[in-house]
Design a protein around this motif. Structure first.
Motif, PDB file in Angstrom:
ATOM      1  N   GLU A  38      14.036   5.191   2.581  1.00 33.80           N
ATOM      2  CA  GLU A  38      15.229   4.856   1.801  1.00 33.80           C
ATOM      3  C   GLU A  38      14.779   4.121   0.548  1.00 33.80           C
ATOM      4  N   ARG A  39      15.467   4.376  -0.570  1.00 34.67           N
ATOM      5  CA  ARG A  39      15.155   3.674  -1.819  1.00 34.67           C
ATOM      6  C   ARG A  39      16.082   2.472  -1.971  1.00 34.67           C
ATOM      7  N   PRO A  40      15.535   1.291  -2.239  1.00 37.46           N
ATOM      8  CA  PRO A  40      16.381   0.111  -2.413  1.00 37.46           C
ATOM      9  C   PRO A  40      17.290   0.237  -3.637  1.00 37.46           C
ATOM     10  N   THR A  41      18.458  -0.357  -3.547  1.00 42.53           N
ATOM     11  CA  THR A  41      19.343  -0.463  -4.702  1.00 42.53           C
ATOM     12  C   THR A  41      18.843  -1.545  -5.644  1.00 42.53           C
ATOM     13  N   ALA A  42      18.246  -2.589  -5.061  1.00 48.21           N
ATOM     14  CA  ALA A  42      17.691  -3.686  -5.859  1.00 48.21           C
ATOM     15  C   ALA A  42      16.560  -4.326  -5.072  1.00 48.21           C
ATOM     16  N   GLY A  43      15.684  -5.034  -5.789  1.00 48.32           N
ATOM     17  CA  GLY A  43      14.598  -5.743  -5.130  1.00 48.32           C
ATOM     18  C   GLY A  43      13.301  -4.963  -5.126  1.00 48.32           C
ATOM     19  N   SER A  44      12.273  -5.551  -4.528  1.00 56.10           N
ATOM     20  CA  SER A  44      10.955  -4.921  -4.517  1.00 56.10           C
ATOM     21  C   SER A  44      10.240  -5.158  -3.198  1.00 56.10           C
ATOM     22  N   ILE A  45       9.284  -4.244  -2.889  1.00 56.76           N
ATOM     23  CA  ILE A  45       8.472  -4.312  -1.676  1.00 56.76           C
ATOM     24  C   ILE A  45       7.012  -4.264  -2.098  1.00 56.76           C
ATOM     25  N   LEU A  46       6.232  -5.244  -1.645  1.00 56.43           N
ATOM     26  CA  LEU A  46       4.817  -5.315  -1.992  1.00 56.43           C
ATOM     27  C   LEU A  46       3.968  -5.348  -0.728  1.00 56.43           C
ATOM     28  N   ILE A  47       2.886  -4.584  -0.732  1.00 58.81           N
ATOM     29  CA  ILE A  47       1.901  -4.601   0.348  1.00 58.81           C
ATOM     30  C   ILE A  47       0.573  -5.009  -0.263  1.00 58.81           C
ATOM     31  N   ASP A  48       0.038  -6.116   0.212  1.00 57.30           N
ATOM     32  CA  ASP A  48      -1.179  -6.692  -0.373  1.00 57.30           C
ATOM     33  C   ASP A  48      -1.039  -6.843  -1.885  1.00 57.30           C
ATOM     34  N   ALA A  49       0.118  -7.371  -2.299  1.00 56.31           N
ATOM     35  CA  ALA A  49       0.428  -7.679  -3.705  1.00 56.31           C
ATOM     36  C   ALA A  49       0.606  -6.434  -4.575  1.00 56.31           C
ATOM     37  N   LYS A  50       0.565  -5.227  -3.979  1.00 57.00           N
ATOM     38  CA  LYS A  50       0.793  -4.000  -4.747  1.00 57.00           C
ATOM     39  C   LYS A  50       2.226  -3.534  -4.542  1.00 57.00           C
ATOM     40  N   ASP A  51       2.936  -3.298  -5.635  1.00 62.77           N
ATOM     41  CA  ASP A  51       4.323  -2.857  -5.568  1.00 62.77           C
ATOM     42  C   ASP A  51       4.387  -1.404  -5.104  1.00 62.77           C
ATOM     43  N   VAL A  52       5.027  -1.194  -3.928  1.00 60.27           N
ATOM     44  CA  VAL A  52       5.152   0.160  -3.371  1.00 60.27           C
ATOM     45  C   VAL A  52       6.605   0.623  -3.350  1.00 60.27           C
ATOM     46  N   THR A  53       7.480  -0.100  -4.039  1.00 60.07           N
ATOM     47  CA  THR A  53       8.926   0.161  -3.964  1.00 60.07           C
ATOM     48  C   THR A  53       9.278   1.607  -4.280  1.00 60.07           C
ATOM     49  N   SER A  54       8.618   2.205  -5.238  1.00 60.12           N
ATOM     50  CA  SER A  54       8.969   3.559  -5.671  1.00 60.12           C
ATOM     51  C   SER A  54       8.097   4.640  -5.039  1.00 60.12           C
ATOM     52  N   LEU A  55       7.163   4.263  -4.166  1.00 61.79           N
ATOM     53  CA  LEU A  55       6.275   5.254  -3.564  1.00 61.79           C
ATOM     54  C   LEU A  55       6.946   5.974  -2.399  1.00 61.79           C
TER      55      LEU A  55
END
Length: 359
Positions: free
Chosen positions: A53-70
Motif C-alpha cells: 500500500e502507498r501511504p497518503t502521507a509520511g515516510s518509511i525508512l529502513i537503515d536510514a534509506k527512504d523506501v516509501t516509494s519502492l
C-alpha cells in the motif's frame, strides 16, 4: 539486521482514514507487535511497510534509506500472510525456491538455501511434498521459510496463525519467537490477540481507529495502561463509573482517595488487585459465581448498583453463591475522557499475597 523508522504515516481511502499520523522506531533485532481490534489499521500499516500500500502521507525508512516509494520486490522485507498464499501446483521445495529463482541464483546455492530454510522451520524432510498434503501448521511453516530464504532485513507477519487452533497457535508462536531470536531479525507481527502479543513482543503498539493509543513493553502495557481503551483491551479489567468530590470517589463500594478535579471518572481495577472480605451484614456486593481455573479462581461479584466485577482469588478460597462481600481494591487507575488522570500505589493484601505466592 535492520532498523525501521516510520515518520507520520497516514493512509486514507477516499474520505476515510485507515491509519492516522503513526510514528514508530523499531530497533535492530526487535520484535514489535501491532495490536488492535478489527479496523484499527494494523494490517494497513504493515502493508505500507511491505510496499503493498502507498501511504497518503509520511515516510518509511529502513537503515536510514527512504523506501516509501519502492515496490515490494525492491524492499529488504519479507511478508508472511494469514492465507499462506502457497502455490498448490508446486511442491514445498519449489514454493520456497521461487523467489531465489527470480533472482537467478545458481542451482547449487538455491538448493543449499532452501534446505537450510526447511531445517530452520522444522521441515527438513518435506521438500518434495505437495502443499495440499500438509497440515495448516506445516503450510504456515512453509510460508515462513519462503520469506526467510530471501534473507530479508525485516520480517512482516500479518496474523499468520489466525486460522489455526489454539494449541497449534501457541506452539508456532513459540517456534517463530525462537527463530526470530536466533536470526536476530527485525520483526513486526500483526495480531488482534492480546495473549499472542504479550507472549511474543519486545514492545506492543496498541492501535485504535488508525491512531496509536500506546507503545510500550508488554509488562507496562498490562500494568500501566495510559488510556481507558488500552486498560480494557489488554487483559481483564473491572471498570467502575463514579464521581469525584473533594478528592474522594463517591461510589458506595469504592470510597477511595482520587486527587483530581471534581467530576466523573472511571476507576479501572484488575481482578488480581481486587480482594473480597466477607460482610457480617449486607455488603456492597453479592457473589454471583466462582470459577476454578486450577491455579486460581475467578469470583464474579454483583455490586448493589448492578455492576458486575471479577476478583482473582487463591485456588483454595471458598466463595459460595449468594455470599455478601465487601470488595477491596489494592490498586487502581483513574481515567477521564480516555486519559489517565491518577494511578494509586499498590497496597499488598493478605488475599493477593496468597494468589501470587508472596511472603
Amino acid at each position: 539486521m535492520a532498523r525501521l523508522t516510520i515518520k507520520g504515516i497516514s493512509k486514507s481511502f477516499g474520505a476515510t482514514y485507515a491509519v492516522r499520523d503513526v510514528s514508530l522506531d523499531v530497533e535492530d533485532g526487535e520484535l514489535v507487535c501491532l495490536l488492535g481490534p478489527s479496523g484499527s489499521g494494523k494490517s494497513t500499516l504493515l502493508r505500507m511497510i511491505g510496499g503493498f500500500e502507498r501511504p497518503t502521507a509520511g515516510s518509511i525508512l529502513i537503515d536510514a534509506k527512504d523506501v516509501t516509494s519502492l515496490p515490494p520486490e525492491k524492499r529488504p522485507t519479507g511478508m508472511v500472510f494469514q492465507s499462506h498464499a502457497l502455490w498448490t501446483h508446486m511442491d514445498v521445495f519449489n514454493n520456497i525456491a521461487f523467489g531465489l529463482k527470480l533472482r537467478r541464483l545458481p542451482k547449487a546455492e538455491i538448493k543449499e538455501r532452501v534446505e537450510q530454510a526447511l531445517a530452520l522451520v522444522g521441515l527438513a524432510d518435506y521438500g518434495r511434498r505437495i502443499t495440499t498434503q500438509l497440515s495448516g501448521g506445516q503450510q504456515q511453516r512453509v510460508a515462513l521459510a519462503r520469506s526467510l530464504v530471501l534473507e530479508p532485513k525485516i520480517l512482516l507477519l500479518d496474523e499468520p496463525f489466525a486460522s489455526l487452533d489454539q494449541h497449534l497457535r501457541e506452539r508456532l508462536r513459540e517456534e517463530v519467537r525462537d527463530i526470530q531470536q536466533r536470526l536476530g531479525i527485525t520483526t513486526l507481527f500483526v495480531t488482534h490477540g492480546q495473549d499472542e502479543a504479550l507472549a511474543l513482543a519486545d514492545r506492543i503498539v496498541v492501535l485504535r481507529d488508525g491512531y496509536t493509543e500506546q507503545i510500550a513493553p508488554p509488562d507496562r502495557i498490562y500494568r500501566e495502561p495510559e488510556t481507558e481503551f488500552v486498560a480494557g483491551f489488554i487483559g481483564s479489567m473491572n471498570f467502575i463509573r463514579t464521581t469525584v468530590r473533594n478528592g474522594i470517589s463517591q461510589h458506595a463500594a469504592f470510597s477511595l482517595p482520587v486527587p483530581v478535579a471534581d467530576g466523573e471518572i472511571v476507576l479501572a481495577i484488575r481482578p488480581e488487585a481486587l480482594s473480597l472480605v466477607a460482610a457480617k451484614e449486607m455488603g456492597a456486593g453479592i457473589v454471583h459465581r466462582s470459577i476454578d481455573f486450577g491455579t486460581h479462581k475467578i469470583v464474579d461479584v454483583d455490586l448493589n448498583d448492578g455492576t458486575r466485577m471479577k476478583a482473582m482469588t487463591s485456588s483454595n478460597s471458598d466463595w459460595t453463591m449468594g455470599t455478601s462481600v465487601e470488595p477491596v481494591a489494592a490498586a487502581f487507575r483513574a481515567f477521564r475522557g480516555n486519559r489517565l488522570v491518577h494511578e494509586s500505589v499498590a497496597v499488598p493484601t493478605q488475599e493477593n499475597n496468597r494468589v501470587f505466592g508472596h511472603a
